[in-house]
Structure formats: structure tokens, C-alpha cells
Design a protein around this motif. Sequence first.
Motif, short mmCIF file in Angstrom:
data_model
loop_
_atom_site.label_atom_id
_atom_site.label_comp_id
_atom_site.label_asym_id
_atom_site.label_seq_id
_atom_site.Cartn_x
_atom_site.Cartn_y
_atom_site.Cartn_z
N UNK A 11 -2.91 -4.57 6.75
CA UNK A 11 -3.53 -3.27 6.46
C UNK A 11 -2.58 -2.28 5.81
N UNK A 12 -1.29 -2.58 5.79
CA UNK A 12 -0.34 -1.61 5.25
C UNK A 12 -0.66 -1.28 3.80
N UNK A 13 -0.90 -2.30 2.99
CA UNK A 13 -1.21 -2.05 1.59
C UNK A 13 -2.52 -1.34 1.37
N UNK A 14 -3.51 -1.66 2.20
CA UNK A 14 -4.84 -1.08 1.98
C UNK A 14 -5.01 0.26 2.67
N UNK A 15 -4.28 0.50 3.76
CA UNK A 15 -4.47 1.73 4.53
C UNK A 15 -3.48 2.82 4.17
N UNK A 16 -2.31 2.45 3.66
CA UNK A 16 -1.27 3.44 3.44
C UNK A 16 -1.70 4.53 2.48
N UNK A 17 -2.50 4.17 1.48
CA UNK A 17 -2.87 5.13 0.45
C UNK A 17 -3.79 6.24 0.90
N UNK A 18 -4.39 6.12 2.09
CA UNK A 18 -5.33 7.16 2.52
C UNK A 18 -4.65 8.23 3.37
N UNK A 19 -3.33 8.18 3.47
CA UNK A 19 -2.61 9.19 4.24
C UNK A 19 -1.60 9.88 3.34
N UNK A 20 -1.41 11.17 3.60
CA UNK A 20 -0.49 11.95 2.78
C UNK A 20 0.96 11.56 3.01
N UNK A 21 1.25 10.80 4.06
CA UNK A 21 2.63 10.42 4.35
C UNK A 21 3.20 9.49 3.30
N UNK A 22 2.35 8.91 2.45
CA UNK A 22 2.84 8.03 1.39
C UNK A 22 3.34 8.80 0.18
N UNK A 23 3.05 10.10 0.11
CA UNK A 23 3.37 10.86 -1.09
C UNK A 23 4.87 10.98 -1.37
N UNK A 24 5.74 11.13 -0.36
CA UNK A 24 7.17 11.14 -0.67
C UNK A 24 7.64 9.86 -1.35
N UNK A 25 7.11 8.72 -0.93
CA UNK A 25 7.44 7.45 -1.57
C UNK A 25 6.98 7.46 -3.02
N UNK A 26 5.74 7.90 -3.23
CA UNK A 26 5.19 7.95 -4.59
C UNK A 26 6.04 8.87 -5.47
N UNK A 27 6.38 10.04 -4.95
CA UNK A 27 7.16 11.01 -5.72
C UNK A 27 8.49 10.42 -6.18
N UNK B 257 2.95 4.74 9.53
CA UNK B 257 4.11 4.95 10.40
C UNK B 257 5.15 3.87 10.22
N UNK B 258 4.73 2.66 9.92
CA UNK B 258 5.66 1.54 9.77
C UNK B 258 6.70 1.84 8.68
N UNK B 259 6.26 2.46 7.59
CA UNK B 259 7.16 2.70 6.47
C UNK B 259 7.82 4.08 6.52
N UNK B 260 7.41 4.91 7.47
CA UNK B 260 7.99 6.25 7.54
C UNK B 260 9.46 6.25 7.92
N UNK B 261 9.90 5.23 8.66
CA UNK B 261 11.29 5.19 9.10
C UNK B 261 12.24 4.70 8.02
N UNK B 262 11.71 4.24 6.90
CA UNK B 262 12.57 3.76 5.82
C UNK B 262 13.32 4.93 5.22
N UNK B 263 14.62 4.83 5.19
CA UNK B 263 15.44 5.85 4.56
C UNK B 263 15.69 5.42 3.12
#
Length: 236
Positions: free
Chosen positions: A111-127, A72-78
Motif C-alpha cells: 500500500x505504500x505506493x498507492x496510499x502515500x500520495x493521498x497524504x500531505x506528508x509526501x510533499x517534502x519528498x516531492x519537493x 509514516x514508514x517513509x517519514x523517518x528517512x533522512x
Amino acid sequence: MGENRSRRARADRSGPGLSRADVVEAALRFVDVHGLEALSMRTLAKEMGVYPNALHWHVGTKSELVAAVAARVLEDIVLPPQRDMPWDAWVAEVARLCRRAMHQHPNLSPVIGSQLGVTASSLPFVERMVDVLERAGFSAEDLIHAYNTVTGFILGWVTLELSSGPATEDEDWKKGFAKQLRSVNPNVYPALTRNMKLLENNAFMTRWDSGCERPMDLSFEAALEVQILGLRAKLT
């Protein structure tokens, strides 16, 4: 009567009106104030005025909740439009945006670096990051290495910058560490001694203030420049 009203209110809050987003937002606020170690499902439920089972229903286990809050911390990044600027400027801007978001919630940085990868919300960033690097000219294994270099740098560097000292209210450890650092044997540590004024409280492993109180802005920009220069060189 008062106890019964309280129970009914708690039951109402645990019903359909409560959402997963409500729980995640409440957990984020809680961690910002009290720290990650203080977070538990029971404590958060009491804070929200609901039963712990209501939290489990919406977010699962505590580990799953922490993962959701970290994401959630990084979801607000535009993220800036990747086709409106050169690839290297885009990557640098995204790095700064991620660092800014992590600085706003430093208690979650471990935990951001270690936990972020286990949620699908990181996929837009990856894409979008993969798309930018691919259009820059990276392909095959070089694309993987470039992506890991950028992502690892952003999350790893800022996590280390925001790392905290011992879990104690006693600030004497800072004075003790500073005294120990300044009294090292110059024959054993000649380079450290020569550069002590530069290094003390300014560099990783020789500082006593966290990046929360003493941000390492210039060092971050220097490290980011090195990353970009290295990626440019790799393309040539």
C-alpha cells in the motif's frame, strides 16, 4: 468493580492523552507483527485499550489510518542534502534509503505506493526530488517524466520485490511451483530452460521466496544503474 475500573481506564486512554501519532505508531507496530489484513479499528482499539470511537476521532476511517501508516514508514528517512552531491548520486542514495525503509516494514509494501500520495506528508519528498531533477537540467514534460520514472521505479520495484506468496501456512506450494517450473517443456520454453539455473527463485515470476527472505540486492542495484544511465542519456 473490576469491569468498571477497566471501563474507566479505557475511557481515560480515549481522552486528551491519546494523540493521532499514538494511533499511527500503534497501527504500524500491529501491522508489522500481524499483517495488514488483520488490522481493523476494533482490533487495534482492543490492542491499545481504548474505544474504537477514539481511533476514529483521531485518524478517521480505516483507509485513512492505512494511508497515514504507509506514509509514516517513509517519514523517518533522512534525505541527504541535495546540494552536497551530484544529482545522480543523490537520486541513487534516496532510492536505497526508501528501499531500506520498506524492507523494515514489508507488510505495508503493497500500500505504500498507492496510499502515500493521498497524504500531505509526501510533499517534502516531492519537493526535493523535483528540485534535484530540475537542477540537473530536466524541464517541462521531461521533468514530469523523470520524476515519475524515479518515483515509480522506487515504489514499484520494491513493492514487487516484497510481494508475498499465497495467504496460507502450507509451504507445499513452494515445492510444487519449483517442481512445475523445472519440468517445463524445453521445446515450448527453450530460453527459460537454458537459463533455468539462473532464473529459478532469483527472478520475478520465477521465484517462490519473497524479498523479505531472499532480498534481490544485486538486481536492485542493476535496475537502479539502468535508471540513472537512462536519465543521463535523456539529458544529453
